[in-house]
Design a protein around this motif. Structure first.
Motif, PDB file in Angstrom:
ATOM      1  N   TYR A 142       0.797  -0.990   0.109  1.00  0.00           N
ATOM      2  CA  TYR A 142       0.115   0.175   0.098  1.00  0.00           C
ATOM      3  C   TYR A 142       0.698   1.289  -0.068  1.00  0.00           C
ATOM      4  O   TYR A 142       1.882   1.339   0.804  1.00  0.00           O
ATOM      5  CB  TYR A 142      -0.977  -0.083   1.122  1.00  0.00           C
ATOM      6  CG  TYR A 142      -1.587   1.207   1.611  1.00  0.00           C
ATOM      7  CD1 TYR A 142      -2.385   1.879   0.506  1.00  0.00           C
ATOM      8  CD2 TYR A 142      -1.552   1.891   2.737  1.00  0.00           C
ATOM      9  CE1 TYR A 142      -2.916   3.065   0.778  1.00  0.00           C
ATOM     10  CE2 TYR A 142      -2.096   3.078   3.032  1.00  0.00           C
ATOM     11  CZ  TYR A 142      -2.913   3.742   1.981  1.00  0.00           C
ATOM     12  OH  TYR A 142      -3.237   4.793   2.192  1.00  0.00           O
TER      13      TYR A 142
ATOM     14  N   GLU B  99      -4.916   9.687   5.181  1.00  0.00           N
ATOM     15  CA  GLU B  99      -5.729   8.404   5.038  1.00  0.00           C
ATOM     16  C   GLU B  99      -4.910   7.593   6.208  1.00  0.00           C
ATOM     17  O   GLU B  99      -4.053   7.012   6.100  1.00  0.00           O
ATOM     18  CB  GLU B  99      -5.842   7.655   3.684  1.00  0.00           C
ATOM     19  CG  GLU B  99      -6.662   6.653   3.723  1.00  0.00           C
ATOM     20  CD  GLU B  99      -7.113   6.024   2.308  1.00  0.00           C
ATOM     21  OE1 GLU B  99      -8.212   5.951   2.019  1.00  0.00           O
ATOM     22  OE2 GLU B  99      -6.137   6.113   1.476  1.00  0.00           O
TER      23      GLU B  99
ATOM     24  N   TRP C 259      -6.898   1.601   5.335  1.00  0.00           N
ATOM     25  CA  TRP C 259      -7.007   1.359   3.933  1.00  0.00           C
ATOM     26  C   TRP C 259      -6.985  -0.259   3.973  1.00  0.00           C
ATOM     27  O   TRP C 259      -6.191  -0.937   4.498  1.00  0.00           O
ATOM     28  CB  TRP C 259      -6.168   1.925   3.088  1.00  0.00           C
ATOM     29  CG  TRP C 259      -6.054   1.334   1.550  1.00  0.00           C
ATOM     30  CD1 TRP C 259      -7.138   2.151   0.827  1.00  0.00           C
ATOM     31  CD2 TRP C 259      -5.301   0.623   0.938  1.00  0.00           C
ATOM     32  NE1 TRP C 259      -7.032   1.498  -0.463  1.00  0.00           N
ATOM     33  CE2 TRP C 259      -5.950   0.610  -0.568  1.00  0.00           C
ATOM     34  CE3 TRP C 259      -4.543  -0.252   0.976  1.00  0.00           C
ATOM     35  CZ2 TRP C 259      -5.527  -0.142  -1.385  1.00  0.00           C
ATOM     36  CZ3 TRP C 259      -3.814  -1.249   0.159  1.00  0.00           C
ATOM     37  CH2 TRP C 259      -4.614  -1.231  -1.276  1.00  0.00           C
ATOM     38  N   LYS C 260      -8.207  -0.763   3.362  1.00  0.00           N
ATOM     39  CA  LYS C 260      -8.380  -2.122   2.972  1.00  0.00           C
ATOM     40  C   LYS C 260      -7.775  -2.480   1.631  1.00  0.00           C
ATOM     41  O   LYS C 260      -8.456  -2.109   0.658  1.00  0.00           O
ATOM     42  CB  LYS C 260      -9.991  -2.649   3.281  1.00  0.00           C
ATOM     43  CG  LYS C 260     -10.010  -3.958   3.289  1.00  0.00           C
ATOM     44  CD  LYS C 260     -11.597  -4.212   3.313  1.00  0.00           C
ATOM     45  CE  LYS C 260     -11.806  -5.573   2.636  1.00  0.00           C
ATOM     46  NZ  LYS C 260     -13.456  -5.893   2.887  1.00  0.00           N
TER      47      LYS C 260
ATOM     48  N   TRP D 127      -5.406  -5.115   6.149  1.00  0.00           N
ATOM     49  CA  TRP D 127      -5.812  -3.852   6.406  1.00  0.00           C
ATOM     50  C   TRP D 127      -4.490  -3.204   6.619  1.00  0.00           C
ATOM     51  O   TRP D 127      -3.790  -3.613   7.639  1.00  0.00           O
ATOM     52  CB  TRP D 127      -6.619  -3.881   7.507  1.00  0.00           C
ATOM     53  CG  TRP D 127      -8.038  -4.277   7.536  1.00  0.00           C
ATOM     54  CD1 TRP D 127      -8.602  -5.552   7.470  1.00  0.00           C
ATOM     55  CD2 TRP D 127      -9.155  -3.501   7.504  1.00  0.00           C
ATOM     56  NE1 TRP D 127     -10.076  -5.723   7.018  1.00  0.00           N
ATOM     57  CE2 TRP D 127     -10.321  -4.377   6.997  1.00  0.00           C
ATOM     58  CE3 TRP D 127      -9.404  -1.971   7.241  1.00  0.00           C
ATOM     59  CZ2 TRP D 127     -11.580  -3.956   6.733  1.00  0.00           C
ATOM     60  CZ3 TRP D 127     -10.911  -1.691   7.083  1.00  0.00           C
ATOM     61  CH2 TRP D 127     -11.813  -2.733   7.002  1.00  0.00           C
TER      62      TRP D 127
ATOM     63  N   ASN E 183      -1.940   3.727   8.608  1.00  0.00           N
ATOM     64  CA  ASN E 183      -1.141   4.723   8.540  1.00  0.00           C
ATOM     65  C   ASN E 183      -0.505   5.355   9.859  1.00  0.00           C
ATOM     66  O   ASN E 183      -1.658   5.790  10.644  1.00  0.00           O
ATOM     67  CB  ASN E 183      -1.568   5.846   7.865  1.00  0.00           C
ATOM     68  CG  ASN E 183      -0.288   6.866   7.144  1.00  0.00           C
ATOM     69  OD1 ASN E 183       0.728   6.792   7.560  1.00  0.00           O
ATOM     70  ND2 ASN E 183      -0.927   7.488   6.371  1.00  0.00           N
TER      71      ASN E 183
ATOM     72  N   SER F 294     -12.089   2.272   4.333  1.00  0.00           N
ATOM     73  CA  SER F 294     -11.048   3.330   4.540  1.00  0.00           C
ATOM     74  C   SER F 294     -11.636   4.254   5.578  1.00  0.00           C
ATOM     75  O   SER F 294     -12.877   4.377   5.899  1.00  0.00           O
ATOM     76  CB  SER F 294     -10.861   4.133   3.368  1.00  0.00           C
ATOM     77  OG  SER F 294     -11.915   5.000   2.819  1.00  0.00           O
ATOM     78  N   TYR F 295     -10.707   5.006   6.061  1.00  0.00           N
ATOM     79  CA  TYR F 295     -10.990   5.876   7.221  1.00  0.00           C
ATOM     80  C   TYR F 295      -9.931   7.147   7.214  1.00  0.00           C
ATOM     81  O   TYR F 295      -8.764   6.890   7.516  1.00  0.00           O
ATOM     82  CB  TYR F 295     -10.858   5.134   8.783  1.00  0.00           C
ATOM     83  CG  TYR F 295     -11.900   6.013   9.664  1.00  0.00           C
ATOM     84  CD1 TYR F 295     -13.223   5.446   9.807  1.00  0.00           C
ATOM     85  CD2 TYR F 295     -11.313   6.888  10.492  1.00  0.00           C
ATOM     86  CE1 TYR F 295     -14.007   6.107  10.991  1.00  0.00           C
ATOM     87  CE2 TYR F 295     -12.082   7.531  11.381  1.00  0.00           C
ATOM     88  CZ  TYR F 295     -13.432   7.103  11.505  1.00  0.00           C
ATOM     89  OH  TYR F 295     -14.203   7.515  12.526  1.00  0.00           O
ATOM     90  N   ASN F 296     -10.335   8.234   6.949  1.00  0.00           N
ATOM     91  CA  ASN F 296      -9.252   9.376   6.588  1.00  0.00           C
ATOM     92  C   ASN F 296      -9.309  10.477   7.898  1.00  0.00           C
ATOM     93  O   ASN F 296     -10.025  10.274   8.858  1.00  0.00           O
ATOM     94  CB  ASN F 296      -9.586  10.028   5.531  1.00  0.00           C
ATOM     95  CG  ASN F 296     -10.946  10.975   5.418  1.00  0.00           C
ATOM     96  OD1 ASN F 296     -11.676  11.123   6.409  1.00  0.00           O
ATOM     97  ND2 ASN F 296     -11.578  10.878   4.261  1.00  0.00           N
TER      98      ASN F 296
END
Length: 368
Positions: A9, A15, A18-19, A85, A88, A142-144
């Motif tokens: 990735y 972000e 991220w999957k 998964w 970051n 995803s999660y930002n």
């Protein structure tokens, strides 16, 4: 879909989770985790392993639970479905926060409630990837940073009212002085707000107050400033001297009052305030006696106030009163007041003034 041999990735700055878009893995697939990343291997909703930075190969030896969860009919290269998964770990530092409407704070020094708006900045990063995914991300692909900011902004603002109040009260800081203590306040709030972030696997990297503003034209702020100025005057001059000075100001204003009814009212004000002056002078004299018992302070001369044509005049010395009698500006029916009297009285009722009339010759007879 094709079997995936390498999973990696390229992290985006804003972000946090991220999957990987494919679940078609096989035994022997390599999972590449770059610095400042963290990867979790998930099968059937269960986290089977966690990978730090480096290159990791999916093997049953490395992930023993795979033998129990997946069927391996094709030997060592058996395909199976699982999720990878990525989290970051880079900190984001420029997140702004601010109160959308004023928060009401009570000034601990002066007891006045003031509307306050606060603005600042904070930074955070993921400290516990597993807890972060389990408690906040769920099954979102995803999660930002924007979602984190949206979630925690309300929690930060709701906490600030009580946190700022606690700091002001504990350190006895006036709201008018609060900008001097922004660094201390930032540290204090960061320590408290950190606890809320830790519940979700996050860590506060920094937390700052950039400014705390009050509306200068708000009546409560105007009142607070006036109160602060008054306290400063009393502190500089001393309570007794300040009260005496205020009493003289009232006496002066009453003496300037025009009109019959106003003059009588001024006389009444002069009476009450004059009595206050007498008390203040007595307090000052007592204070001086306490401070220096070896040398008594000189006695203050008596001051008199007289009514001439219903106008208050004074303070006057004894010589001033003698001159007014000699000039026939006051007579035996004149009303007079001095320190210690409860009310105005005839001049003849004061022995030191009554004797002046016996010493002063009457006006010369008219010339025939």
């Amino acid at each position: 879909m094709a079997i995936i041999d390498i999973v990696k990735y390229q992290a985006q700055e804003d972000e946090f989770v991220w999957k990987y878009p494919s679940e078609n893995l096989r035994i022997g697939t390599q999972v590449i985790v770059n610095p400042s990343q963290y990867a979790l291997f998930v099968k059937g909703g269960e986290i089977l392993d966690e990978f730090k930075s480096g290159t990791h190969t999916i093997k049953t030896d490395n992930i023993p639970l795979l033998n129990k969860i997946i069927n391996l009919p094709f030997g060592g290269n058996s395909p199976f479905q699982a999720e990878v998964w990525y989290v970051n770990l880079i900190a984001t530092l420029d997140n702004k926060w601010g109160t959308t409407s004023p928060i009401l704070l009570e000034d601990p020094k002066y007891g006045i409630i003031i509307p306050v708006r606060a603005f600042g900045q904070y930074g955070f990063k993921v400290a516990n990837p597993r807890l972060f995914i389990e408690s906040l991300v769920g099954n979102l692909p995803s999660y930002n940073a924007a979602k984190i900011q949206e979630y925690f902004k309300g929690k930060i603002i709701s906490s600030l009212t009580s946190l700022i109040s606690k700091k002001l009260i504990s350190d006895n800081i006036s709201i008018l002085e609060i900008n001097i203590y922004l660094e201390e306040l930032s540290t204090f709030c960061r320590e408290k707000i950190t606890e809320e972030f830790q519940h979700f696997g996050l860590e506060i990297v920094n937390f700052y107050f950039l400014s705390i503003n009050v509306p200068l034209d708000d009546p409560s702020v105007v009142k607070l400033k006036e109160t602060k100025d008054l306290v400063a005057k009393v502190k500089i001059a001393g309570k007794e001297l300040y009260q005496m000075d205020r009493s003289f100001d009232f006496l002066d204003n009453a003496a300037k009052n025009q009109g019959g009814a106003g003059n009588l009212m001024g006389a009444g004000l002069g009476l009450g305030l004059g009595a206050g002056i007498g008390n203040q002078l007595g307090n000052i004299s007592s204070h001086l006696n306490t401070q220096n018992t070896q040398q008594s302070p000189p006695a203050l001369p008596t001051s008199y106030f007289v009514l001439i044509n219903n106008q208050q005049n004074g303070p006057l010395s004894l010589e001033d009163v003698k001159q007014l009698i000699a000039d026939v500006r006051i007579n035996s029916q004149t009303m007079v007041w001095k320190e210690g009297l409860a009310d105005w009285t005839l001049i003849l009722n004061l022995p030191e003034l009554s004797i002046i009339f016996s010493q002063t010759p009457p006006p010369p007879p008219p010339i025939l």
